[in-house]
Design a protein around this motif. Sequence first.
Motif, PDB file in Angstrom:
ATOM      1  N   ARG A 179       0.997  -1.082  -0.003  1.00  0.00           N
ATOM      2  CA  ARG A 179      -0.295  -0.101  -0.023  1.00  0.00           C
ATOM      3  C   ARG A 179       0.531   1.311  -0.036  1.00  0.00           C
ATOM      4  O   ARG A 179       1.525   1.158   0.515  1.00  0.00           O
ATOM      5  CB  ARG A 179      -0.647  -0.066   1.143  1.00  0.00           C
ATOM      6  CG  ARG A 179      -1.817   0.844   1.114  1.00  0.00           C
ATOM      7  CD  ARG A 179      -2.514   0.731   2.792  1.00  0.00           C
ATOM      8  NE  ARG A 179      -2.442   0.307   3.712  1.00  0.00           N
ATOM      9  CZ  ARG A 179      -2.352   1.708   4.396  1.00  0.00           C
ATOM     10  NH1 ARG A 179      -2.814   3.005   4.518  1.00  0.00           N
ATOM     11  NH2 ARG A 179      -1.969   0.981   5.635  1.00  0.00           N
ATOM     12  N   THR A 222       0.883   5.386   0.629  1.00  0.00           N
ATOM     13  CA  THR A 222       0.585   7.287   0.826  1.00  0.00           C
ATOM     14  C   THR A 222       0.956   7.969   0.044  1.00  0.00           C
ATOM     15  O   THR A 222       1.563   8.102  -0.750  1.00  0.00           O
ATOM     16  CB  THR A 222       0.140   7.529   2.541  1.00  0.00           C
ATOM     17  OG1 THR A 222       1.726   7.478   3.030  1.00  0.00           O
ATOM     18  CG2 THR A 222      -0.076   5.812   3.468  1.00  0.00           C
ATOM     19  N   LYS A 223       0.768   9.271   0.840  1.00  0.00           N
ATOM     20  CA  LYS A 223       0.793  10.468   0.256  1.00  0.00           C
ATOM     21  C   LYS A 223       2.519  10.415  -0.110  1.00  0.00           C
ATOM     22  O   LYS A 223       3.568  11.004  -0.579  1.00  0.00           O
ATOM     23  CB  LYS A 223       0.403  11.735   0.177  1.00  0.00           C
ATOM     24  CG  LYS A 223       1.370  12.650   0.264  1.00  0.00           C
ATOM     25  CD  LYS A 223      -0.105  14.142  -0.037  1.00  0.00           C
ATOM     26  CE  LYS A 223       0.193  15.292  -0.059  1.00  0.00           C
ATOM     27  NZ  LYS A 223      -0.215  16.415   0.018  1.00  0.00           N
ATOM     28  N   ARG A 274       6.520   0.460   8.111  1.00  0.00           N
ATOM     29  CA  ARG A 274       6.049   1.840   6.695  1.00  0.00           C
ATOM     30  C   ARG A 274       7.255   2.494   7.010  1.00  0.00           C
ATOM     31  O   ARG A 274       8.358   2.796   7.342  1.00  0.00           O
ATOM     32  CB  ARG A 274       5.520   2.460   7.598  1.00  0.00           C
ATOM     33  CG  ARG A 274       3.975   1.981   8.374  1.00  0.00           C
ATOM     34  CD  ARG A 274       3.352   2.566   9.172  1.00  0.00           C
ATOM     35  NE  ARG A 274       3.332   4.090   9.126  1.00  0.00           N
ATOM     36  CZ  ARG A 274       3.381   4.948  10.543  1.00  0.00           C
ATOM     37  NH1 ARG A 274       2.069   4.836  10.330  1.00  0.00           N
ATOM     38  NH2 ARG A 274       4.080   6.022  10.134  1.00  0.00           N
TER      39      ARG A 274
END
Length: 133
Positions: free
Chosen positions: A31, A33-34, A44
């Motif tokens: 995944r 994100t910005k 992450r």
Amino acid sequence: MEELKVGDKLYNVSQNGFGDFFRYSFSEVVRLTKTLAVLDNGERLRNKPVRSLINGDIGFALASNRWVYWHIVSGEIEELAQEESEKIVINDWFKDRTFSVPEKKIIYKLFKEKGILKGADKSLDQTIELFKK
């Protein structure tokens, strides 16, 4: 230097002290994100490639620790990781095992046949006695 995409495979290398083996971890981007890339193992990463000042490799820092990097997987890295994993398994097997005298004889004979005992001029009986100590 490109940002990560979903499906990119990454690895991280760690070591428990200078004498320890390299321990490879592998994961995949699942995944985005910005600003972050989320791996399938929950890590992450900052989705901003950084070139290492030490070896020039491009890596992606953990969001929580900018000094820990993950890198894009290559065939060479997969081979190195396999070799290192095998070393760890072999080391653990020998560490957790106590050899009997017959097993020591077998090992000695195999080493002797392969020429690994270069310079060893002791007889088999003397060597076995050394193993007993």
